[in-house]
Design a protein around this motif. Structure first.
Motif, PDB file in Angstrom:
ATOM      1  N   PHE A 193       6.358 -47.513  26.876  1.00  0.00           N
ATOM      2  CA  PHE A 193       6.213 -48.748  27.666  1.00  0.00           C
ATOM      3  C   PHE A 193       5.737 -48.428  29.081  1.00  0.00           C
ATOM      4  N   ARG A 194       6.325 -47.380  29.650  1.00  0.00           N
ATOM      5  CA  ARG A 194       5.917 -47.004  31.022  1.00  0.00           C
ATOM      6  C   ARG A 194       4.465 -46.510  31.032  1.00  0.00           C
ATOM      7  N   ASP A 195       4.072 -45.799  29.966  1.00  0.00           N
ATOM      8  CA  ASP A 195       2.688 -45.294  29.900  1.00  0.00           C
ATOM      9  C   ASP A 195       1.673 -46.427  29.883  1.00  0.00           C
ATOM     10  N   GLN A 196       2.002 -47.521  29.148  1.00  0.00           N
ATOM     11  CA  GLN A 196       1.029 -48.610  29.058  1.00  0.00           C
ATOM     12  C   GLN A 196       0.930 -49.399  30.380  1.00  0.00           C
ATOM     13  N   GLN A 197       1.887 -49.143  31.287  1.00  0.00           N
ATOM     14  CA  GLN A 197       1.811 -49.792  32.605  1.00  0.00           C
ATOM     15  C   GLN A 197       0.831 -49.084  33.541  1.00  0.00           C
ATOM     16  N   ALA A 198       0.468 -47.836  33.173  1.00  0.00           N
ATOM     17  CA  ALA A 198      -0.347 -47.027  34.091  1.00  0.00           C
ATOM     18  C   ALA A 198      -1.773 -47.560  34.208  1.00  0.00           C
ATOM     19  N   GLY A 199      -2.341 -47.434  35.353  1.00  0.00           N
ATOM     20  CA  GLY A 199      -3.735 -47.825  35.571  1.00  0.00           C
ATOM     21  C   GLY A 199      -3.860 -49.312  35.823  1.00  0.00           C
ATOM     22  N   ASP A 200      -4.678 -49.675  36.793  1.00  0.00           N
ATOM     23  CA  ASP A 200      -4.876 -51.088  37.097  1.00  0.00           C
ATOM     24  C   ASP A 200      -6.132 -51.589  36.414  1.00  0.00           C
ATOM     25  N   ARG A 201      -5.989 -52.645  35.675  1.00  0.00           N
ATOM     26  CA  ARG A 201      -7.163 -53.334  35.158  1.00  0.00           C
ATOM     27  C   ARG A 201      -6.811 -54.801  35.057  1.00  0.00           C
ATOM     28  N   GLN A 202      -7.776 -55.592  34.786  1.00  0.00           N
ATOM     29  CA  GLN A 202      -7.543 -57.029  34.666  1.00  0.00           C
ATOM     30  C   GLN A 202      -6.940 -57.335  33.294  1.00  0.00           C
ATOM     31  N   TRP A 203      -5.883 -58.142  33.268  1.00  0.00           N
ATOM     32  CA  TRP A 203      -5.266 -58.546  31.997  1.00  0.00           C
ATOM     33  C   TRP A 203      -5.291 -60.062  31.872  1.00  0.00           C
ATOM     34  N   LYS A 204      -5.582 -60.522  30.660  1.00  0.00           N
ATOM     35  CA  LYS A 204      -5.551 -61.965  30.388  1.00  0.00           C
ATOM     36  C   LYS A 204      -4.363 -62.289  29.490  1.00  0.00           C
ATOM     37  N   VAL A 205      -3.730 -63.416  29.756  1.00  0.00           N
ATOM     38  CA  VAL A 205      -2.633 -63.895  28.912  1.00  0.00           C
ATOM     39  C   VAL A 205      -3.095 -65.199  28.262  1.00  0.00           C
TER      40      VAL A 205
END
Ligand SMILES: [Fe+2]
Length: 377
Positions: A193-205
């Protein structure tokens, strides 16, 4: 509290115990209210009540082969094909060949995912859960989530529109029967879970509310929790962790296999179990009119002993108002089955209100299903 006119009564030739010791040469039919919980009568017939020669009109029993539904190229659950539904429950069949591109959130109700095939990882507000075939995954309304596939997945989605998924009252058999609540897994804030938080990119919900999808865009990953505490969270339960109720002397009704329930429907799970051994007890589902509920069964795995021409990935639909029961091949072994037990896994959704058949299901209908009770000459 409903009140019924109540008059236990015996008329003519009957058994004194439902589903056992039937009068010689008879076929038992249960006429029942409230999904096996209300008033009921057991009637003893000279012919199988499914011995019809033809069916006309919209009430006929239906079957749909969802395996034939094409996979879409949109990875959103809100693009999955609706199969059956009404104001209180929506069933969708979702083929997800690869991971979801965006996050999803259901604003219409709790979502129960049943993983039919494949495996992957759920990432949601609450953390990470690995998921595989046979898992139920209950996502409370409003949860943000996405799935990464490690194997392509097919998922039956069951939306509790406007209500919440709950566990049934275990009544006489106690809290730890059928499955121990301790076996329900919740998401973990772990390394994945912490790994998938790494790096900034745009996310859509992709948020669904009243059936319409809105898109919210973030410049960061909103699944960024570092902790949570409370009694609301997604839960995972695998069908192999269900220890079904059975009696060696009495064929229990489907309601004994209730796994989840919401305001206007119940979800039951049929899992492998030995057949009854008492010589007088019937070993197959009894004929019945479940006169208050529309019944849907999704066939997950195994050999579906009471149904001919049904394979995994198919759905049957028995609208309330007519009698159904085992197919002729199963009926032949009503008292003396050819094997010691059933190895089927199936998910039943019983809806209190009439269900509508969506166009996607009509397109993959197995039209001869109503004829499958006919005895082969
Ligand atoms: Fe039924």
């Amino acid at each position: 509290m409903r009140k019924y006119i109540s008059f236990p009564k015996v008329e003519g030739e009957t058994s004194r115990q439902a589903h056992a010791d039937l009068p010689a040469g008879t076929y038992e039919r249960e006429l029942g209210k409230e999904g096996f919980f209300g008033p009921a009568t057991h009637m003893y017939h000279r012919h199988p009540p499914t011995g019809w020669t033809s069916w006309e009109g919209p009430l006929r029993p239906r079957a749909f082969d969802l395996v034939k539904l094409p996979a879409g190229d949109d990875t959103s659950p809100w693009s999955a094909a609706e199969i059956l539904g009404n104001a209180a429950v929506k069933m969708r069949y979702w083929r997800l060949p690869a991971g979801m591109r965006d996050l999803a959130r259901n604003g219409d109700g709790d979502e129960l995912l049943f993983v039919h095939e494949g495996e992957g990882d759920l990432y949601c507000d609450y953390g990470h859960l690995a998921i595989t075939g046979g898992d139920y995954l209950m996502l409370p309304r409003g949860t943000m989530w996405r799935i990464d596939c490690t194997q392509p997945m097919t998922i039956l989605m069951i939306e509790a529109t406007g209500s919440s998924d709950r566990l049934p009252d275990k009544g006489l058999v106690g809290t730890h029967a059928i499955f121990d609540p301790a076996i329900l897994d919740t998401p973990a804030i772990d390394a994945a879970f912490r790994d998938q938080q790494a790096g900034d990119r745009q996310w859509k919900v992709r948020v669904k509310r009243r059936g319409a999808v809105s898109t919210v865009t973030y410049p960061f990953n909103p699944l960024d929790a570092v902790g949570w505490t409370g009694d609301l969270a997604p839960v995972r339960l695998n069908v192999k962790d269900i220890r079904p109720l059975m009696s060696h002397r009495f064929h229990l009704p489907p309601s004994a296999h209730t796994t989840f329930l919401a305001d206007r429907f119940v979800v039951c799970t049929f899992t492998p179990r030995p057949f009854e051994t008492d010589p007088g007890a019937i070993k197959v589902p009894f004929f019945h009119n479940n006169d208050d509920y529309d019944e849907v069964i999704f066939y997950h795995a195994g050999d579906f002993f009471s149904r001919d021409n049904i394979h995994p990935g198919m759905v049957t639909f028995h609208p309330c108002g007519f009698t159904h029961g085992p197919h002729p091949k199963a009926l032949q072994s009503m008292l003396t089955p050819k094997k010691p037990g059933t190895d089927e896994y199936a998910v039943m959704i019983d809806a209190r209100d009439a269900l509508d058949i969506a166009p996607a299901a009509s397109g993959v209908e197995f039209a001869a299903y109503a004829d499958s009770w006919k005895t082969k000459e």
